[in-house]
Write an enzyme that holds these catalytic residues in place. Structure first.
Site, short mmCIF file in Angstrom:
data_model
loop_
_atom_site.label_atom_id
_atom_site.label_comp_id
_atom_site.label_asym_id
_atom_site.label_seq_id
_atom_site.Cartn_x
_atom_site.Cartn_y
_atom_site.Cartn_z
N ASN A 186 11.00 -6.79 4.87
CA ASN A 186 10.02 -7.31 5.83
C ASN A 186 9.49 -8.63 5.29
OD1 ASN A 186 7.88 -7.76 7.56
ND2 ASN A 186 6.57 -6.17 6.68
N LYS A 217 7.55 -10.73 6.69
CA LYS A 217 6.21 -11.12 7.17
C LYS A 217 6.26 -12.58 7.65
CE LYS A 217 4.44 -7.62 4.16
NZ LYS A 217 3.35 -7.05 3.42
N HIS A 263 3.08 -1.97 11.87
CA HIS A 263 2.83 -2.29 10.46
C HIS A 263 1.32 -2.35 10.23
CE1 HIS A 263 2.56 -4.50 6.71
NE2 HIS A 263 3.79 -4.11 6.48
N GLU A 287 -0.49 -4.33 8.71
CA GLU A 287 -1.09 -5.66 8.91
C GLU A 287 -1.34 -5.93 10.39
OE1 GLU A 287 1.79 -7.82 6.60
OE2 GLU A 287 0.98 -6.91 4.79
N GLU A 329 3.88 4.00 4.52
CA GLU A 329 3.40 2.92 3.68
C GLU A 329 1.92 3.10 3.39
OE1 GLU A 329 6.00 -0.81 4.04
OE2 GLU A 329 4.63 -0.86 5.72
N GLY A 366 1.51 -4.88 -0.96
CA GLY A 366 1.21 -6.21 -1.47
C GLY A 366 0.23 -6.19 -2.63
N SER A 425 4.94 -2.12 -2.38
CA SER A 425 5.24 -2.60 -3.73
C SER A 425 6.55 -2.06 -4.31
CB SER A 425 4.06 -2.32 -4.68
OG SER A 425 2.91 -3.02 -4.23
N GLY A 461 8.43 -5.52 1.26
CA GLY A 461 7.79 -6.78 1.63
C GLY A 461 8.12 -7.87 0.64
P1 PGA Z 1 5.09 -5.01 -0.23
O1 PGA Z 1 4.98 -4.87 1.38
O2 PGA Z 1 6.49 -4.53 -0.58
O3 PGA Z 1 4.92 -6.48 -0.49
O4 PGA Z 1 4.03 -4.17 -0.82
C1 PGA Z 1 5.49 -3.75 2.04
C2 PGA Z 1 5.28 -3.90 3.51
O5 PGA Z 1 4.30 -4.53 3.92
O6 PGA Z 1 6.09 -3.41 4.31
#
Ligand code: PGA
Length: 253
Positions: A11, A13, A97, A99, A169, A175, A214, A235
């Site tokens: 992803n 983003k 997601h 976000e 998640e 993140g 992560s 991500g």
């Molecule tokens: P991250 O994000 O791997 O940077 O923690 C995961 C995601 O938002 O799908």
């Protein structure tokens, strides 16, 4: 890992111009040439979709969008429809997601419409679910997951449930560099599978459930080694082709 084919989805983003996306895919494809038994998707910004569909054609990399509206067309300024995505050759879409839920007001009610709309347009949906840190601390994780899974799948017919991929998640791990332990990931993913089983037992065996939050080359093998974890939604570590390819390789073991 089970008989379900693992899926590693990157992803991006809101990262990468078209030129950067081109450089990335040219670097990634040779790194995946000997990979077998794992599906790979990159979820890219709308502006990169057409170029990535063209560049990934004939390879094992599928191209997904990161959001869509549920209607095929209409007066919805700034939105993109499922029909438009499949017309460009996009194969799937990330929905719900955290976000989008936290920053853009995405609701379970809208997701109840978006998930079946994606399927109807021939797109593979990845429905994201997960609890905040506060919810985990308050033992509220199961309630949150139950609601998100129930609402997100509410209008998907039983016979199509297994076509949905669910990404668990935990929001506190996205993140942040704070990854769920393999045990926590397995426990939550197994719980999500049981929720699908409440709807339809066969679908529960077929549905793919990813872990996200992560995921890095260093922790991927352990997370992906859990019985119910069918892949990862990645991500930050998906932005680098080399790093992402290492995570894909971890899924083949
Ligand atoms: P991250 O994000 O791997 O940077 O923690 C995961 C995601 O938002 O799908």
């Amino acid at each position: 890992m089970s008989a379900r084919t693992p899926l590693i989805a990157g992803n991006w983003k809101m990262y990468k111009t078209e030129a950067q996306a081109e450089d990335y895919i040219q670097a990634l494809l040779p790194l995946l040439s000997s990979v077998d038994g794992v599906e790979v998707a990159i979820c890219v910004p709308f502006t990169d979709l057409r170029a990535m569909v063209d560049s990934a054609r004939g390879s094992r990399v599928e191209v997904y969008a990161q959001n869509m509206h549920q209607e095929p067309e209409g007066a919805f300024t700034g939105e993109v429809s499922p029909v438009m995505l499949s017309d460009v050759g996009v194969q799937g879409v990330v929905l719900g997601h955290s976000e989008r839920r936290a920053c853009f007001g995405e609701t379970d009610k809208a997701l109840a419409l978006k998930v079946p709309a994606a399927l109807e347009a021939g797109l593979r949906p990845i429905l994201c679910v997960g609890e905040t840190e506060e919810e985990r601390d308050n033992d509220d994780t199961e309630r949150k997951l139950r609601q998100q899974v129930r609402d997100g799948l509410a209008r998907v017919p039983d016979e199509r449930l297994a076509e949905v991929t669910i990404a668990y998640e935990p929001i506190w791990a996205i993140g942040t560099g704070r990854v769920a332990s393999a045990e926590q990931a397995q426990e939550a993913v197994a719980f999500v599978r049981a929720l699908v089983g409440d709807r339809d037992q066969r679908a529960a065996e077929g549905v793919r459930i990813l872990y996200g939050g992560s995921v890095k080359p260093e922790n991927a093998a352990e997370l992906l080694g859990q019985a119910d974890v069918d892949g990862a939604l990645v991500g930050g570590a998906s932005l680098d082709a080399e790093c992402f390819a290492q995570i894909v390789a971890a899924a083949t073991r």
